[in-house]
Scaffold this active site. Structure first.
Site, PDB file in Angstrom:
ATOM      1  CD  GLU A  88      -2.533  -1.126   2.740  1.00  0.00           C
ATOM      2  OE1 GLU A  88      -2.746  -0.060   3.358  1.00  0.00           O
ATOM      3  OE2 GLU A  88      -2.848  -2.237   3.178  1.00  0.00           O
ATOM      4  CB  CYS A 101       2.822   7.296   3.483  1.00  0.00           C
ATOM      5  SG  CYS A 101       3.175   6.070   4.729  1.00  0.00           S
ATOM      6  CB  CYS A 108       6.074  -5.622   9.121  1.00  0.00           C
ATOM      7  SG  CYS A 108       7.264  -4.849  10.248  1.00  0.00           S
ATOM      8  CB  CYS A 112       4.297  -2.984  16.592  1.00  0.00           C
ATOM      9  SG  CYS A 112       6.014  -2.498  16.343  1.00  0.00           S
ATOM     10  CB  CYS A 115       1.487  -2.284  13.727  1.00  0.00           C
ATOM     11  SG  CYS A 115       1.832  -1.935  12.005  1.00  0.00           S
ATOM     12  CB  CYS A 328       0.247   1.372   5.954  1.00  0.00           C
ATOM     13  SG  CYS A 328       0.447   2.336   4.478  1.00  0.00           S
TER      14      CYS A 328
END
Ligand code: SAH
Length: 340
Positions: A88, A101, A108, A112, A115, A328
């Site tokens: 994205e 961005c 990932c 976290c 997130c 995102c």
């Protein structure tokens, strides 16, 4: 097959010269690539015979899988890459120009707790060309020049260090997108060893650190990376970055109800950044995950006031694109992904 946009300018130049071209050719090709050509034939001033000598090369063209336009003008793209993975990017229109961005990884691995991007783990790193394509093709689709870039989309940029550095060099190249280093911001969850390496690259980009907690114990409860590096080590690396680059560092601090938003937390945070050239961005958390709630407006105001009273540069991040889930990770999670 090799994506021709994954070469740096110097690598491209060397390759073309090895294949009998004069030195000016690299400039022409580089310019075409960064203006968003979709095949070699579109490079009208470059002989087609050249590409016959280089059959392993291809030009990446991400597909716009979804495009959402917010009432405030923010545009979010969900791109499908050549292997079916989705990433994205978000384009925002500010007074000083268009800002994008962008993502640096598909998924990932940082984990976290608040997130959305990390939910399925990391699938793979993006190549330099794939990172840059987000700017090239969003600019082409919207018909605008994008002048600011933030590496704050999906992924941890410093976990894809070499590709990200190559991307930054190419994006800043005068024959390419020519984006000023001062207009590029890299956001990291705090991979300390890579922060030192970045400080030594001689690229005066802005470093932004996702701190999110003033104490290690709280940080460990929301960010697994805090088990590897302490806040003290992060602050030390930030001070080194400021010394080496002359740029101030900014910190992102996502306010999560009853986790990191007390008056005490604000005071400790202020003492951490005391005497540093820095800026703190307070972000009301986006409730993208279970058990994570946004602090109330009153709490956020009090938190900000305590920082201000202690002489800290602080702003509350303006939220754009709320009506299109612009944060995102949210679209990617909804899309079908090959291999998952
Ligand atoms: N991995 C990098 C860059 C990507 S995340 C980093 O950690 O900085 C970009 C920013 O969005 C980070 O500050 C991240 O902590 C923040 N973020 C992630 N999820 C969020 C959420 N649900 N609400 C608000 N900010 C969030």
């Amino acid at each position: 097959m090799i994506n021709v946009k994954d070469f740096t300018y110097d690598e491209l130049s060397a390759l073309l010269m090895e294949n009998g071209e004069k030195s000016f050719r690299a400039g022409q090709v580089f310019k075409w690539l960064h203006s968003g050509v979709t095949c070699f034939d579109e490079m009208t001033n470059v002989p087609k015979s050249l590409w016959k000598k280089l059959p392993d090369l291809y030009i990446s063209v991400p597909k716009i899988e979804q495009k959402l336009v917010s009432s405030d003008g923010t545009v979010k793209y969900l791109w499908r890459l050549s292997d079916g993975e989705c990433i994205e990017s978000v384009v925002m229109n500010y007074e000083h120009g268009y800002s994008i961005c962008i993502s640096t990884q598909a998924g990932c691995s940082m984990g976290c707790k608040f997130c959305a991007s990390t939910i399925g783990g990391k699938i793979r790193d993006l190549t330099p060309g794939e990172i840059e394509d987000q700017i090239i093709f969003a600019g082409k689709d919207m018909g605008v020049r994008i002048s600011n870039v933030v590496l704050m989309g999906i992924g941890e940029p410093l976990d894809n260090y070499d590709n990200v550095i190559k991307f930054i060099k190419n994006a800043g190249h005068e024959k390419g997108l020519n984006i000023g280093m001062r207009h590029i911001t890299l956001s990291t969850c705090g991979l300390v060893d890579k922060m030192y390496a970045l400080a030594d690259e001689g690229l005066p980009i802005t470093l932004s650190v996702s701190l999110h907690a003033p104490e290690d114990e709280i940080r460990r409860s929301i960010m697994p990376v805090a088990n590897k590096y302490t806040i003290e080590e992060i602050i030390k690396a930030c001070k080194y970055y400021v010394r080496q680059t002359g740029r101030r560092v900014s910190f992102e601090y996502t306010l999560i109800k009853d986790v990191n938003d007390s008056k005490e937390n604000a005071k400790t945070l202020a003492s951490l950044v005391k005497g540093m050239q820095s800026h703190i961005n307070l972000i009301p958390v986006n409730e993208a995950r279970k058990n994570i709630s946004r602090s109330t407006g009153v709490t956020i105001g009090v938190f900000k006031d305590i920082l201000l009273q202690n002489g800290v540069n602080v702003t509350i991040r303006r939220t754009l694109g709320g009506d299109i889930n612009a944060s995102c990770g949210q679209l990617r999670n909804k899309s079908d992904r090959s291999g998952s």
